[in-house]
Design an enzyme around this catalytic site. Structure first.
Site, PDB file in Angstrom:
ATOM      1  N   CYS A  69      13.309  24.108   1.261  1.00 42.69           N
ATOM      2  CA  CYS A  69      11.855  24.273   1.355  1.00 42.69           C
ATOM      3  C   CYS A  69      11.391  25.431   0.454  1.00 42.69           C
ATOM      4  O   CYS A  69      11.929  26.538   0.551  1.00 42.69           O
ATOM      5  CB  CYS A  69      11.463  24.550   2.801  1.00 42.69           C
ATOM      6  SG  CYS A  69       9.703  24.893   2.988  1.00 42.69           S
ATOM      7  N   ASP A  93     -10.853  -7.161  -6.505  1.00 45.55           N
ATOM      8  CA  ASP A  93      -9.512  -6.681  -6.173  1.00 45.55           C
ATOM      9  C   ASP A  93      -9.374  -6.464  -4.669  1.00 45.55           C
ATOM     10  O   ASP A  93      -9.423  -5.343  -4.174  1.00 45.55           O
ATOM     11  CB  ASP A  93      -9.255  -5.372  -6.936  1.00 45.55           C
ATOM     12  CG  ASP A  93      -7.784  -5.003  -6.910  1.00 45.55           C
ATOM     13  OD1 ASP A  93      -6.964  -5.845  -6.513  1.00 45.55           O
ATOM     14  OD2 ASP A  93      -7.458  -3.865  -7.297  1.00 45.55           O
ATOM     15  N   CYS A 103       9.930  28.342   2.919  1.00 42.79           N
ATOM     16  CA  CYS A 103      10.706  29.123   3.886  1.00 42.79           C
ATOM     17  C   CYS A 103      12.205  29.047   3.640  1.00 42.79           C
ATOM     18  O   CYS A 103      12.976  29.703   4.332  1.00 42.79           O
ATOM     19  CB  CYS A 103      10.382  28.672   5.313  1.00 42.79           C
ATOM     20  SG  CYS A 103      11.066  27.058   5.704  1.00 42.79           S
ATOM     21  N   ASP A 141     -28.831  -6.079  18.280  1.00 45.21           N
ATOM     22  CA  ASP A 141     -27.834  -5.791  19.316  1.00 45.21           C
ATOM     23  C   ASP A 141     -28.270  -6.318  20.684  1.00 45.21           C
ATOM     24  O   ASP A 141     -27.466  -6.831  21.452  1.00 45.21           O
ATOM     25  CB  ASP A 141     -27.583  -4.278  19.421  1.00 45.21           C
ATOM     26  CG  ASP A 141     -26.857  -3.763  18.189  1.00 45.21           C
ATOM     27  OD1 ASP A 141     -26.321  -4.598  17.432  1.00 45.21           O
ATOM     28  OD2 ASP A 141     -26.832  -2.537  17.979  1.00 45.21           O
ATOM     29  N   GLU A 190     -12.415 -13.694  -1.906  1.00 49.19           N
ATOM     30  CA  GLU A 190     -11.724 -12.429  -1.733  1.00 49.19           C
ATOM     31  C   GLU A 190     -12.321 -11.672  -0.550  1.00 49.19           C
ATOM     32  O   GLU A 190     -13.539 -11.611  -0.410  1.00 49.19           O
ATOM     33  CB  GLU A 190     -11.920 -11.615  -3.024  1.00 49.19           C
ATOM     34  CG  GLU A 190     -10.818 -10.677  -3.330  1.00 49.19           C
ATOM     35  CD  GLU A 190      -9.580 -11.345  -3.952  1.00 49.19           C
ATOM     36  OE1 GLU A 190      -9.516 -12.589  -4.046  1.00 49.19           O
ATOM     37  OE2 GLU A 190      -8.677 -10.585  -4.325  1.00 49.19           O
ATOM     38  N   LYS A 194     -31.338  -2.521  16.558  1.00 47.34           N
ATOM     39  CA  LYS A 194     -31.405  -2.500  18.021  1.00 47.34           C
ATOM     40  C   LYS A 194     -31.793  -3.878  18.550  1.00 47.34           C
ATOM     41  O   LYS A 194     -31.183  -4.388  19.481  1.00 47.34           O
ATOM     42  CB  LYS A 194     -32.421  -1.429  18.447  1.00 47.34           C
ATOM     43  CG  LYS A 194     -32.940  -1.523  19.844  1.00 47.34           C
ATOM     44  CD  LYS A 194     -32.414  -0.364  20.696  1.00 47.34           C
ATOM     45  CE  LYS A 194     -32.808  -0.406  22.163  1.00 47.34           C
ATOM     46  NZ  LYS A 194     -32.883  -1.696  22.802  1.00 47.34           N
ATOM     47  N   CYS A 197       7.748  27.997   9.296  1.00 49.10           N
ATOM     48  CA  CYS A 197       7.431  27.756   7.888  1.00 49.10           C
ATOM     49  C   CYS A 197       5.917  27.948   7.694  1.00 49.10           C
ATOM     50  O   CYS A 197       5.126  27.268   8.357  1.00 49.10           O
ATOM     51  CB  CYS A 197       7.878  26.340   7.535  1.00 49.10           C
ATOM     52  SG  CYS A 197       7.486  25.859   5.854  1.00 49.10           S
ATOM     53  N   LYS A 206      -7.527  -8.655 -17.574  1.00 51.83           N
ATOM     54  CA  LYS A 206      -7.409  -7.470 -16.716  1.00 51.83           C
ATOM     55  C   LYS A 206      -7.899  -6.237 -17.469  1.00 51.83           C
ATOM     56  O   LYS A 206      -7.535  -6.021 -18.627  1.00 51.83           O
ATOM     57  CB  LYS A 206      -5.944  -7.250 -16.324  1.00 51.83           C
ATOM     58  CG  LYS A 206      -5.361  -8.395 -15.521  1.00 51.83           C
ATOM     59  CD  LYS A 206      -5.610  -8.218 -14.055  1.00 51.83           C
ATOM     60  CE  LYS A 206      -4.650  -7.241 -13.480  1.00 51.83           C
ATOM     61  NZ  LYS A 206      -3.951  -7.660 -12.299  1.00 51.83           N
ATOM     62  N   TYR A 218     -14.574 -20.070  -5.258  1.00 50.62           N
ATOM     63  CA  TYR A 218     -13.873 -21.287  -5.661  1.00 50.62           C
ATOM     64  C   TYR A 218     -14.050 -22.350  -4.588  1.00 50.62           C
ATOM     65  O   TYR A 218     -13.555 -22.205  -3.480  1.00 50.62           O
ATOM     66  CB  TYR A 218     -12.389 -20.940  -5.854  1.00 50.62           C
ATOM     67  CG  TYR A 218     -11.508 -22.030  -6.435  1.00 50.62           C
ATOM     68  CD1 TYR A 218     -12.025 -23.051  -7.222  1.00 50.62           C
ATOM     69  CD2 TYR A 218     -10.132 -22.006  -6.214  1.00 50.62           C
ATOM     70  CE1 TYR A 218     -11.199 -24.029  -7.759  1.00 50.62           C
ATOM     71  CE2 TYR A 218      -9.287 -22.971  -6.751  1.00 50.62           C
ATOM     72  CZ  TYR A 218      -9.829 -23.985  -7.516  1.00 50.62           C
ATOM     73  OH  TYR A 218      -9.011 -24.941  -8.047  1.00 50.62           O
ATOM     74  N   GLU A 240     -16.831 -14.269 -14.575  1.00 51.47           N
ATOM     75  CA  GLU A 240     -17.187 -13.609 -13.313  1.00 51.47           C
ATOM     76  C   GLU A 240     -16.242 -12.433 -13.056  1.00 51.47           C
ATOM     77  O   GLU A 240     -15.234 -12.274 -13.747  1.00 51.47           O
ATOM     78  CB  GLU A 240     -17.131 -14.616 -12.160  1.00 51.47           C
ATOM     79  CG  GLU A 240     -15.865 -15.435 -12.119  1.00 51.47           C
ATOM     80  CD  GLU A 240     -16.009 -16.687 -11.250  1.00 51.47           C
ATOM     81  OE1 GLU A 240     -15.492 -16.644 -10.138  1.00 51.47           O
ATOM     82  OE2 GLU A 240     -16.639 -17.671 -11.695  1.00 51.47           O
ATOM     83  N   SER A 259      -2.043 -18.706  -8.737  1.00 49.74           N
ATOM     84  CA  SER A 259      -2.604 -17.468  -9.296  1.00 49.74           C
ATOM     85  C   SER A 259      -3.114 -17.755 -10.700  1.00 49.74           C
ATOM     86  O   SER A 259      -3.032 -18.885 -11.187  1.00 49.74           O
ATOM     87  CB  SER A 259      -1.550 -16.372  -9.293  1.00 49.74           C
ATOM     88  OG  SER A 259      -0.422 -16.838  -9.972  1.00 49.74           O
ATOM     89  N   CYS A 280      10.576  19.529   5.731  1.00 52.10           N
ATOM     90  CA  CYS A 280      11.102  20.836   6.107  1.00 52.10           C
ATOM     91  C   CYS A 280      11.137  20.855   7.625  1.00 52.10           C
ATOM     92  O   CYS A 280      10.109  20.695   8.272  1.00 52.10           O
ATOM     93  CB  CYS A 280      10.200  21.958   5.586  1.00 52.10           C
ATOM     94  SG  CYS A 280      10.580  23.531   6.375  1.00 52.10           S
ATOM     95  N   LYS A 312     -13.375 -10.181 -11.426  1.00 51.64           N
ATOM     96  CA  LYS A 312     -12.141 -10.369 -10.675  1.00 51.64           C
ATOM     97  C   LYS A 312     -12.142  -9.299  -9.591  1.00 51.64           C
ATOM     98  O   LYS A 312     -12.006  -8.102  -9.878  1.00 51.64           O
ATOM     99  CB  LYS A 312     -10.926 -10.228 -11.585  1.00 51.64           C
ATOM    100  CG  LYS A 312      -9.623 -10.533 -10.872  1.00 51.64           C
ATOM    101  CD  LYS A 312      -8.489 -10.656 -11.877  1.00 51.64           C
ATOM    102  CE  LYS A 312      -7.187 -11.148 -11.299  1.00 51.64           C
ATOM    103  NZ  LYS A 312      -6.779 -10.617 -10.039  1.00 51.64           N
TER     104      LYS A 312
HETATM  105  S1  IVH Z   1     -10.237 -18.098  -9.041  1.00 52.72           S
HETATM  106  C1  IVH Z   1      -6.721 -21.264  -9.264  1.00 52.72           C
HETATM  107  N1  IVH Z   1     -11.962 -16.121  -9.202  1.00 52.72           N
HETATM  108  O1  IVH Z   1      -7.200 -13.303  -8.445  1.00 52.72           O
HETATM  109  C2  IVH Z   1      -7.292 -19.910  -9.343  1.00 52.72           C
HETATM  110  N2  IVH Z   1      -9.762 -15.621  -8.419  1.00 52.72           N
HETATM  111  O2  IVH Z   1      -4.458 -14.209  -9.847  1.00 52.72           O
HETATM  112  C3  IVH Z   1      -8.249 -19.626  -8.277  1.00 52.72           C
HETATM  113  N3  IVH Z   1      -9.455 -13.254  -7.758  1.00 52.72           N
HETATM  114  O3  IVH Z   1      -5.361 -14.937  -6.009  1.00 52.72           O
HETATM  115  C4  IVH Z   1      -8.692 -18.235  -8.276  1.00 52.72           C
HETATM  116  N4  IVH Z   1     -11.515 -12.600  -8.233  1.00 52.72           N
HETATM  117  O4  IVH Z   1      -7.210 -13.472  -5.205  1.00 52.72           O
HETATM  118  C5  IVH Z   1     -10.692 -16.477  -8.880  1.00 52.72           C
HETATM  119  N5  IVH Z   1     -13.616 -14.506  -9.354  1.00 52.72           N
HETATM  120  C6  IVH Z   1     -12.363 -14.846  -9.035  1.00 52.72           C
HETATM  121  C7  IVH Z   1     -11.429 -13.921  -8.533  1.00 52.72           C
HETATM  122  C8  IVH Z   1     -10.126 -14.346  -8.247  1.00 52.72           C
HETATM  123  C9  IVH Z   1     -10.313 -12.237  -7.767  1.00 52.72           C
HETATM  124  C10 IVH Z   1      -8.049 -13.161  -7.349  1.00 52.72           C
HETATM  125  C11 IVH Z   1      -7.596 -14.181  -6.351  1.00 52.72           C
HETATM  126  C12 IVH Z   1      -6.405 -14.847  -6.931  1.00 52.72           C
HETATM  127  C13 IVH Z   1      -6.030 -13.960  -8.060  1.00 52.72           C
HETATM  128  C14 IVH Z   1      -5.518 -14.802  -9.213  1.00 52.72           C
END
Ligand code: IVH
Length: 665
Positions: free
Chosen positions: A403, A114, A406, A35, A169, A32, A427, A308, A222, A110, A80, A421, A112
């Site tokens: 269906c 999603d 019905c 806000d 992310e 509060k 139905c 992965k 990063y 670390e 990527s 349907c 990954k």
């Molecule tokens: S480093 C040059 N660290 O994975 C690479 N990426 O396929 C820089 N992602 O597009 C990325 N967790 O969206 C990095 N701890 C992490 C991550 C991470 C998720 C994703 C990111 C990237 C994809 C790579």
């Protein structure tokens, strides 16, 4: 104290509280109090636009201005990571790095995350741009939307470099995702398959005020720039967390493959307790100097890989495909399986989504199929073990043509994957679904009736449609399924009470496809009664705010159906509110229909929020900033000089409080 100083103090204070709450998880003041301070700052900024700042904490609230995204080229391409799925491939990576460097090195492990990736640019400690990955070379400028994410700092503190980029992310936490899907289900909107889609969909919304309401979160992983404080990636990120960024606490520097595997195996299990989705582990050579030596391939860095996690999956037999018909008539194929253990639960059924998916899998009855839970909530079939298919393989699965409930011939709308349907009014699951929607809390709010009772009454032939509810007598249902006299009477009286439910909710209750609560409200304000709506043309319908072609067509199709028209007549005879009442009329007008109105300055008769409400109740739209499309400005005392100047330049009328109140009186 002078106004400018006050504004700056409030900004600094709110930035700090925001960081304490969203990054450190350690608030110092109540919601509060937060806000109230935010409101105070908003009012001051509105009254003094000359002190505008694009990184003020008030930017987090978002605005309802629509805009298309501009494309921006990335200074450093967003590459990527190479994916690996086995310990052997991780060992290969480790060995490759060891040989190439030929000196000691550390690997930073670390999570990954999603979600959807983002690149943030800071200059002189201020967020100046947020760009999506796009095609890796250029992405969409989503700065306004990203500013609404509370864990992303708008202004940094501490000893940060003057100019740098940070990538990470954007995530939608599981709890927010589940809540959002629940709401979407209630509004009959398509569900998001997983939090990743929900996060990227949200980031691309045109209306940043809606983005603000979706409670996105972030992890930054990063740093890029010329003047980074350390040679270590890990050390730099720890530093970044001191500047205000949310950096994952789950990071470990490893020296040996064994340490890496320990990290992977621990988090493969423990990740299930994290609030956000993860799909692997990222391994990065820690030293930036060594990263530079290793360099990049065309697609990805040589100094990092992603391991992965295996989506949990199980192999089991497909016994049968059955088909479910929903309230809207959509037909969903469901795989019936030999029960199998998967991620802690027994799975017997899995979604097959639609005819195209079945075709793509080339599914036969008796096949051994792979079931996965992945990021999705409902298990799905991801593959068929064709080798296991014997010479006596079962029949190929063909999507049904009629269906199962019905017998009506199914249809498929252009551009849609689902079969429907079309027998909306006869139905059984569609009828029961319509009744369940009709009685629900936000519609007619009939207490004491739930899906089971509706099903029972329907099976006994007591109700065939919503109008039958109003003819139910207590002695007809008393004694059914252990129902006592009292509950029977309560149900009947609750049904009778629903006759007082206002017009807009009755329209919503009818369950016209795509007519949710908001659209129902707009309809109730635009039409005197249901008969007017029934006869409305396509042009009249689409002239109403929020009603586009799709909704208009659905309304026309609903009223062109003879049994719907008969149903409406019977509901009318039962005494439901199928017209606007005096009260509706006095509160709502269309005096400001089609008008975009900017509110600016400080007011005496009503608060800013009250003016906003008045605008909406009179059919107008409150917008954030002045443009050539603005109809007029409602100006209080001390309207900011910049706004005033802009309005004058564009020749936009400025109305005082009194003039405005006269206009709508
Ligand atoms: S480093 C040059 N660290 O994975 C690479 N990426 O396929 C820089 N992602 O597009 C990325 N967790 O969206 C990095 N701890 C992490 C991550 C991470 C998720 C994703 C990111 C990237 C994809 C790579």
């Amino acid at each position: 104290m002078d106004i400018k100083q006050k504004i700056e103090e409030l900004r600094a204070e709110l930035h700090r509280h925001n960081y304490n709450y969203y990054v450190l998880n350690a608030p110092e003041i109540s919601d509060k109090e937060f806000d109230d301070k935010m409101r105070e700052l908003q009012d001051l900024e509105e009254a003094h636009p000359e002190f505008k700042d694009d990184n003020s904490p008030t930017m987090r609230v978002g605005s309802d201005i629509n805009k298309n995204f501009t494309q921006i080229a990335h200074k450093y391409p967003m590459l990527s990571l190479a994916n690996t799925y086995s310990e052997a491939e991780v060992t290969d990576f480790y060995e490759r790095v060891r040989k190439a460097l030929n000196e000691e090195f550390e690997i930073c492990c670390e999570m990954k995350y999603d979600g959807t990736s983002i690149s943030l640019t800071y200059e002189d400690g201020k967020l100046i741009r947020a760009v999506t990955r796009g095609d890796g070379e250029k992405g969409d400028d989503v700065t306004d939307n990203v500013k609404t994410i509370r864990s992303i700092p708008l202004v940094l503190h501490g000893d940060y470099p003057p100019s740098f980029e940070i990538r990470g992310e954007i995530l939608m936490p599981w709890t927010v995702f589940e809540e959002l899907n629940k709401e979407r289900e209630a509004r009959e909107e398509p569900l998001f398959a997983n939090p990743r889609n929900a996060a990227s969909g949200t980031l691309k919304l045109q209306n940043s005020a809606v983005v603000a309401s979706r409670k996105l979160d972030s992890y930054l992983y990063y740093l890029l720039g010329e003047n980074l404080p350390h040679d270590g990636h890990y050390e730099n990120l720890q530093e970044a967390s001191k500047w205000g960024f949310k950096v994952s606490p789950i990071m470990r520097k490893c020296k040996t493959p064994q340490e890496i595997f320990d990290f992977i195996n621990y988090w493969d299990v423990e990740r299930k307790n994290l609030p956000v989705a993860t799909d692997g582990i990222v391994l990065k050579v820690n030293s930036l100097r060594q990263q530079k030596n290793l360099g990049f391939t065309a697609k990805s860095p040589r100094w990092a890989i992603a391991y992965k996690f295996q989506a949990e999956r199980a192999l089991t037999r497909l016994n049968k495909v059955s088909y479910q018909v929903g309230r809207t008539g959509a037909v969903t194929p469901v795989a019936n399986l030999d029960p199998v253990q998967l991620s802690g639960t027994v799975v017997k059924r899995a979604s097959l989504h639609n005819a195209d998916i079945i075709e793509g899998l080339d599914l036969h009855i008796g096949d051994m199929v792979y079931v996965e839970k992945g990021g999705e909530i409902i298990p799905k079939i991801t593959g068929v073990d064709k080798e296991a298919r014997g010479f006596m393989s079962g029949e190929k699965v063909k999507f049904i043509t009629h269906c199962p409930e019905c017998g009506s011939k199914l249809i498929r709308y252009e551009g849609e994957a689902a079969h429907y349907c079309p027998n909306e009014t006869a139905c059984p699951p569609q009828i029961k679904g319509k009744i369940e929607h009709f009685i629900s809390r936000r519609a007619m709010n009939i207490d004491g009736l739930g899906p089971e009772t509706v099903d029972l009454f329907y099976r006994l032939g007591l109700i065939h449609d919503t109008a039958d509810l109003y003819e139910l007598k207590a002695d007809q249902i008393n004694g059914l399924d252990r129902m006592g006299e009292k509950s029977a009477e309560n149900i009947v009286s609750s049904i009778q009470e629903s006759k007082n439910v206002p017009f807009e909710r009755v329209i919503f209750a009818l369950g016209i496809r795509f007519v949710g609560e908001t659209v129902a409200k707009k309809i109730a304000r635009a039409f005197e009664n249901i008969d007017e709506l029934k006869e409305a043309s396509f042009e009249r319908l689409t002239s109403i705010d929020e009603i586009g072609e799709k909704i208009a067509r659905s309304i026309l199709s609903y009223f062109s159906n003879e049994s719907n028209r008969r149903l409406i007549e019977r509901l009318k005879e039962s005494g439901l509110q199928l017209r606007r009442t005096e009260q509706d009329r006095s509160e709502y007008t269309d005096k400001l229909a089609g008008k975009s109105i900017v509110i600016s300055g400080v007011f005496t008769h009503h608060s800013r929020d009250e003016y906003k409400e008045l605008i909406e109740k009179n059919g107008g739209k409150n917008v954030g900033s002045i443009s050539s499309k603005t109809s007029f400005v409602l100006a209080g005392e001390n309207m900011g000089p910049a706004k005033l100047e802009k309005a004058r330049k564009l020749g936009i009328t400025i109305l005082s409080e009194d003039e405005f109140l006269k206009l709508i009186s």
